[in-house]
Design an enzyme around this catalytic site. Structure first.
Site, PDB file in Angstrom:
ATOM      1  CG  ASP A  85      -2.447   0.654   0.706  1.00  8.92           C
ATOM      2  OD1 ASP A  85      -2.302   1.697   0.407  1.00  8.92           O
ATOM      3  OD2 ASP A  85      -3.574  -0.006   1.062  1.00  8.92           O
ATOM      4  CG  HIS A 129      -4.541   2.117  -2.011  1.00 10.98           C
ATOM      5  ND1 HIS A 129      -4.209   2.971  -1.020  1.00 10.98           N
ATOM      6  CD2 HIS A 129      -5.787   2.169  -2.501  1.00 10.98           C
ATOM      7  CE1 HIS A 129      -5.667   3.271  -0.580  1.00 10.98           C
ATOM      8  NE2 HIS A 129      -6.412   2.588  -1.432  1.00 10.98           N
ATOM      9  CG  ASP A 147      -8.540  -0.221  -2.748  1.00 10.41           C
ATOM     10  OD1 ASP A 147      -7.624  -0.722  -3.387  1.00 10.41           O
ATOM     11  OD2 ASP A 147      -8.500  -0.063  -1.824  1.00 10.41           O
ATOM     12  CD  GLU A 148     -10.029   3.614  -1.033  1.00  8.81           C
ATOM     13  OE1 GLU A 148     -11.007   4.163   0.022  1.00  8.81           O
ATOM     14  OE2 GLU A 148      -8.971   3.115  -0.293  1.00  8.81           O
ATOM     15  CE1 TYR A 196     -14.247  -3.233   4.499  1.00  6.74           C
ATOM     16  CE2 TYR A 196     -13.100  -1.179   4.820  1.00  6.74           C
ATOM     17  CZ  TYR A 196     -13.263  -2.089   4.100  1.00  6.74           C
ATOM     18  OH  TYR A 196     -12.936  -2.383   2.913  1.00  6.74           O
ATOM     19  CG  ASP A 214     -10.867  -0.334  10.042  1.00 11.12           C
ATOM     20  OD1 ASP A 214     -11.988  -0.772   9.754  1.00 11.12           O
ATOM     21  OD2 ASP A 214     -10.301   0.455   9.443  1.00 11.12           O
ATOM     22  CB  THR A 251      -3.269  -2.258  10.546  1.00 13.02           C
ATOM     23  OG1 THR A 251      -2.497  -1.987   9.500  1.00 13.02           O
ATOM     24  CG2 THR A 251      -3.748  -3.446  10.725  1.00 13.02           C
TER      25      THR A 251
END
Ligand code: ACM
Ligand code: ZN
Length: 547
Positions: free
Chosen positions: A202, A272, A335-336, A433, A435, A485
């Protein structure tokens, strides 16, 4: 001396296998799909184990491990382990090819325990069930000779509801050691899950050695600091890094495989990718310089996909990924991925021109450019007989012909994919999710990303909708929870976020809808807590404080 030892072990056998009080409820998570409990018990400590010689070596090792663990923790050494098709009094493991892969049968009478399955996974799920019927100490290393080593007479015919039962871990934002990752895999095993989705790259760190591109770990595995809490302009200026060598990766892949768990590696592309860009700036649209990111979020700098060099790079990385991970699926992220760099990059625009792709009323040309990248990755991996999984953004533009969609921005992506005849894995952020906070009282929680996701919500998810035809349902491969994380730097914090929510998830993955029962799940919580404790795992206490 000998006689007194014998006497002592007899006393232990008697005291450690007192008949159970007549509570017929058994505490197993995920709960078996077909179970009947009867009067009577069988004492496992001190019982011989018989393992069918037709069972493969890897599975025999798991069975031997269970036997050794029973001997060690019960402190009862009066039994034997035999590889033999004998069916005496004892714990008997038999190969039965008529049983579906991953399914198992367990029969417990006062004379014997008989386990039948057709493959390693099925046997291991039976072993997990047996372990959960035993004192929780079996999950640890501290002997408990005085515990009750009897299990109730019962009949179980069990098989999972979904074939894909996953748990994800982000090791880029924060790095977890090989030992910690193995303990994470132990949690996956405990819950009869079979997929570990390992998010290895990432913006904030590239965590896997790639021999062809050594700078990915020399440069890309290290960042100069980390933003503090949610102060976006801040930086603690503490250098942070870590990566797995290929030898370590192999060790973890083997560790998981021995438990019937497949590791699905994720190389998140074409967004990413700042850690890769910092290592090889020529792969970006602007040429950099770039830095391994010290903050969270979505970076505008992504791979330049107008250059052939970028594809050579990705193929070089995937060649090594494929050699390390036997998984049928490789996760390519997707993604993204902001399109702002591509919009002004001459190379990317030339590629759009060359491909003849255009804006239409649904998407911009740059979305179709990302679809082109995904499709090329799919075609490349197909040469190795591998399939791709991508986050649901891969639906934007044109979905690659054989892609499996991982639905995270709610359930819509997965629902759309199955209607298009594609496979989908459901991991909607509102349910999975991990987190997210587990309590509304966030003052008393470790600092986190936000959201609110209590155990009960994890438990409540149903992947099938009324709109789905039986054919659509076939395309729902299963369910997964993700553990990002950004705000989780230690293993204790990680497992605090994981447990007991992963236990709740496991019933969604394993149990048929009519077997799921949140009240029954809650009645298991004390036993679950003892298991987590025996495994030395920190866990969240919220459901223990409820009535
Ligand atoms: C994701 O959470 N960006 C898949
Ligand atoms: Zn470009």
């Amino acid at each position: 001396m000998k006689r007194s030892l014998l006497l002592l072990s007899l006393i232990i056998m008697i005291t450690s296998c007192a008949p159970k009080e007549s509570s017929r409820e058994v505490y197993i998570i995920p709960y078996p799909n077909d179970i009947e409990v009867f009067e009577g018990t069988f004492c496992v400590a001190g019982s011989n184990f018989y393992c069918d010689p037709a069972i493969d070596q890897a599975t025999q090792s798991l069975i031997t491990k269970l036997y050794d663990q029973v001997v060690l923790i019960s402190n009862n050494t009066t039994s034997n382990f035999e590889v033999s098709s004998k069916t005496g009094r004892g714990v008997i493991f038999k190969l039965d090819k008529t049983i579906a892969p991953e399914a198992y049968q367990l029969r417990v009478t006062e004379k014997r325990v008989v386990v039948k399955a057709s493959n390693l996974n099925g046997f291991n799920y039976a072993i997990q069930t047996i372990k959960q019927l035993l004192p929780a100490a079996i999950f640890g290393s501290v002997p408990a000779p005085d515990a009750d080593w009897s299990i109730p007479c019962l009949k179980i015919d069990d098989a999972p509801r979904f074939g894909y039962r996953g748990l994800h871990l982000d090791v880029s934002r924060h790095f977890f050691t090989v030992e910690e990752v193995k303990r994470y895999i132990d949690v996956i095993e405990l819950h009869k899950m079979n997929k570990f989705h390992w998010h290895l790259t990432d913006d904030q760190g590239w965590r896997i050695e790639i021999k062809k591109y050594p700078k990915l770990t020399e440069v890309g595995a290290n960042r100069s600091g980390t933003m503090i809490l949610k102060d976006w302009g801040s930086n603690d200026r503490v250098p942070y890094g870590g990566f797995y060598t290929q030898e370590e990766i192999k060790e973890v892949v083997e560790y998981a495989a021995a438990k019937g768990i497949t590791i699905i590696p994720e190389i998140d592309l074409p967004g990413h990718m700042l850690a890769a860009l910092a290592s090889y700036p020529e792969l970006g649209c602007t040429g950099g310089p770039y830095e391994v990111w010290t903050r969270w979020g979505i970076a505008d700098d992504v791979l330049c996909v107008g250059k052939e060099e970028t594809f050579k790079f990705l193929e070089g990385v995937l060649d090594e990924i494929v050699a390390l991970f036997p998984s049928e699926y490789i996760h390519i992220g997707g993604d993204e991925c902001p399109k702002v760099r591509w919009e002004t990059c001459p190379d990317c625009q030339a590629k759009i021109e060359e491909l003849g792709i255009k804006d239409d009323d649904k998407h911009k040309a740059e979305h179709y450019l990302q679809s082109y990248v995904t499709r090329r990755m799919e075609e490349y991996l197909a040469k190795y007989d591998r399939k791709i999984i991508g986050w649901d953004e891969i639906l934007e533009g044109e979905l690659a012909p054989n892609a499996t969609v991982m639905s995270w921005r709610g359930t819509k992506g997965g629902e759309t994919a199955v209607k298009m005849g594609h496979d989908a894995i459901m991991t909607p952020y509102t349910y999975y999710y991990l987190d997210y906070y587990q309590s509304k009282d966030i003052e008393n929680e470790p600092f986190g990303i936000g959201g609110y996701l209590p155990v009960e919500v994890c438990y409540s998810y149903e992947p099938f909708t009324e709109e789905m035809t039986p054919e659509d349902r076939e395309h729902i491969l299963g369910v997964q929870a993700n553990l990002w994380t950004e705000y989780i730097a230690t293993f204790d914090h990680l497992t605090y976020m994981l447990l007991p929510r992963a236990s709740a998830l496991s019933e969604v993955q394993w149990c048929q809808p009519e077997v799921k029962d949140y009240d029954r799940f809650l009645r298991t919580k004390e036993h679950l807590a003892s298991i987590y404790e025996a495994m030395g795992l920190n866990y969240a206490k919220h459901i223990y404080q409820e009535k």
